[in-house]
Design a protein around this motif. Structure first.
Motif, PDB file in Angstrom:
ATOM      1  N   VAL A 108      34.621  34.439  40.450  1.00 14.51           N
ATOM      2  CA  VAL A 108      34.872  35.398  41.593  1.00 14.51           C
ATOM      3  C   VAL A 108      34.799  34.659  42.991  1.00 14.51           C
ATOM      4  O   VAL A 108      33.613  34.429  43.331  1.00 14.51           O
ATOM      5  N   VAL A 109      35.651  34.783  44.015  1.00  8.80           N
ATOM      6  CA  VAL A 109      35.366  34.368  45.270  1.00  8.80           C
ATOM      7  C   VAL A 109      35.045  35.546  46.162  1.00  8.80           C
ATOM      8  O   VAL A 109      35.888  36.336  46.111  1.00  8.80           O
ATOM      9  N   LYS A 110      34.176  35.452  46.979  1.00 14.82           N
ATOM     10  CA  LYS A 110      33.693  36.407  47.632  1.00 14.82           C
ATOM     11  C   LYS A 110      34.830  37.123  48.709  1.00 14.82           C
ATOM     12  O   LYS A 110      35.471  36.165  49.260  1.00 14.82           O
ATOM     13  N   ARG A 111      35.075  38.325  48.508  1.00 11.08           N
ATOM     14  CA  ARG A 111      36.163  39.046  49.688  1.00 11.08           C
ATOM     15  C   ARG A 111      37.576  38.514  49.035  1.00 11.08           C
ATOM     16  O   ARG A 111      38.297  39.518  48.805  1.00 11.08           O
TER      17      ARG A 111
ATOM     18  N   VAL B  40      41.872  40.898  47.314  1.00  7.39           N
ATOM     19  CA  VAL B  40      43.218  40.716  47.503  1.00  7.39           C
ATOM     20  C   VAL B  40      43.916  39.986  46.215  1.00  7.39           C
ATOM     21  O   VAL B  40      45.436  40.521  46.183  1.00  7.39           O
ATOM     22  N   GLU B  41      43.358  39.336  45.667  1.00  2.00           N
ATOM     23  CA  GLU B  41      43.905  38.538  44.307  1.00  2.00           C
ATOM     24  C   GLU B  41      44.181  39.642  43.208  1.00  2.00           C
ATOM     25  O   GLU B  41      44.993  39.290  42.548  1.00  2.00           O
ATOM     26  N   ARG B  42      43.259  40.682  43.297  1.00  2.00           N
ATOM     27  CA  ARG B  42      43.467  41.444  42.298  1.00  2.00           C
ATOM     28  C   ARG B  42      44.612  42.342  42.571  1.00  2.00           C
ATOM     29  O   ARG B  42      45.632  42.993  41.495  1.00  2.00           O
ATOM     30  N   SER B  43      44.723  42.723  43.890  1.00  2.00           N
ATOM     31  CA  SER B  43      46.019  43.502  44.408  1.00  2.00           C
ATOM     32  C   SER B  43      47.426  42.791  44.032  1.00  2.00           C
ATOM     33  O   SER B  43      48.381  43.423  43.777  1.00  2.00           O
TER      34      SER B  43
ATOM     35  N   LEU C  22      50.433  44.113  41.440  1.00  2.00           N
ATOM     36  CA  LEU C  22      51.795  43.952  41.871  1.00  2.00           C
ATOM     37  C   LEU C  22      52.655  43.318  40.628  1.00  2.00           C
ATOM     38  O   LEU C  22      53.813  43.824  40.461  1.00  2.00           O
ATOM     39  N   MET C  23      51.980  42.440  40.043  1.00  2.00           N
ATOM     40  CA  MET C  23      52.791  41.718  38.712  1.00  2.00           C
ATOM     41  C   MET C  23      53.082  42.503  37.633  1.00  2.00           C
ATOM     42  O   MET C  23      53.783  42.244  36.620  1.00  2.00           O
ATOM     43  N   LEU C  24      52.132  43.852  37.699  1.00  2.00           N
ATOM     44  CA  LEU C  24      52.319  44.736  36.458  1.00  2.00           C
ATOM     45  C   LEU C  24      53.771  45.540  36.568  1.00  2.00           C
ATOM     46  O   LEU C  24      53.984  46.258  35.705  1.00  2.00           O
ATOM     47  N   HIS C  25      54.356  45.514  37.954  1.00  2.00           N
ATOM     48  CA  HIS C  25      55.690  46.012  37.896  1.00  2.00           C
ATOM     49  C   HIS C  25      56.924  44.915  37.663  1.00  2.00           C
ATOM     50  O   HIS C  25      56.716  44.084  38.516  1.00  2.00           O
ATOM     51  N   ARG C  26      57.383  44.960  36.721  1.00  2.00           N
ATOM     52  CA  ARG C  26      58.501  43.950  36.041  1.00  2.00           C
ATOM     53  C   ARG C  26      59.288  43.201  37.169  1.00  2.00           C
ATOM     54  O   ARG C  26      59.792  42.351  37.181  1.00  2.00           O
TER      55      ARG C  26
END
Length: 279
Positions: free
Chosen positions: A220-223, A227-230, A234-238
């Motif tokens: 895990v990179v600080k901060r 945004v990487e989680r966000s 998005l990728m959960l929306h096909r």
């Protein structure tokens, strides 16, 4: 709302209540400009449900189930809302509500910027594609800005060949215009001096967060993890698993639609039904 069997992507009454005022005001403004002033027969809620269905499942417009309004009608509304900034406006309004619900001020003061290169489908014009030489991806590049909670504040889509610096400057302009309170942002090492200097001219302190070179593998990179989680959300929306859109503005609209979907659930404490735990 018409009687039909609901789909998992449908809006609940509580979520529709968050969106309805904006869409109703948009329709009324259009009616006021029409000579007859006759309201359209299609239900706005059903149109938005159909758009969410496309966004979530990834199907082509003409494959919409027949219990939705005709696909041509749904696309016409989608294109109008895309071109008139309705999706971006909803994203902005809901982001403020979600922040207040989390005990934050509606206007953020800090954000995180990142990009994601994605492959395109065969229908995407070559003129709007490019090659990300670093990731060896032919397609387009998405750039998003989130607050420290992971809520999307701004988005843009370009050819994958455009540098992170150029995208970063575009996003800095966009987010500073929409959120004048922003004074701090974190980025990865792909953003160089040009983006940092541009941020300084806008009154934004751009801090580059590097990976820990002494730690091997994923960490895990600080901060930046926010945004990487966000981007992962998005990728959960096909429809966003790759870029299927003819226009980059349509790709950007699909990001806003996914954000609206997530924000309405966040505000109303709802979740999407899944197969997990059903057996």
């Amino acid at each position: 709302m018409s009687e039909r069997k609901p789909y998992p992507s449908d809006l609940s009454d509580a979520r529709w209540a968050l969106i309805e005022p904006t869409l109703t005001a948009w329709r009324q403004a259009r009616l006021d400009r029409r000579p007859t002033g006759q309201p359209a027969s299609v239900e706005l809620r059903e149109v938005f449900n159909a758009i969410l269905y496309v966004n979530r499942t990834g199907i082509a417009w003409k494959y919409l189930p027949h219990d939705f309004p005709p696909h041509g009608t749904v696309y016409a509304y989608y294109a109008a809302w895309r071109d008139e900034g309705i999706f971006a406006q909803l994203n902005y309004d809901l982001a403020g509500l979600a922040r207040v619900k989390e005990g934050r001020k509606a206007e953020p003061t800090a954000c995180i910027i990142d990009t994601q290169s994605v492959k395109t489908s065969t229908n995407v014009p070559l003129t709007s594609q490019g090659v990300d030489a670093g990731k060896k991806i032919v397609g387009r590049k998405r750039g998003i800005v989130t607050d420290t909670l992971g809520i999307i504040l701004a988005a843009t889509v370009t050819a994958a060949s455009l540098s992170d610096n150029a995208i970063g400057m575009r996003l800095l302009d966009q987010v500073k215009t929409t959120y004048p309170t922003i004074s701090k942002t974190w980025v990865d090492t792909g953003f160089k001096n040009a983006a940092i200097e541009h941020g300084a001219r806008l009154g934004i302190d751009v801090e580059v967060v590097s990976r820990n070179t002494e730690t091997r593998g994923f960490h895990v990179v600080k901060r930046r993890w926010v945004v990487e989680r966000s981007l992962g959300w998005l990728m959960l929306h096909r429809r966003l698993s790759r870029d299927y859109e003819n226009l980059p503005t349509s790709s950007q609209a699909m990001i806003h639609i996914a954000a609206i979907n997530n924000l309405t659930k966040r505000i109303t404490d709802e979740t999407t039904p899944t197969w997990r735990g059903t057996y």
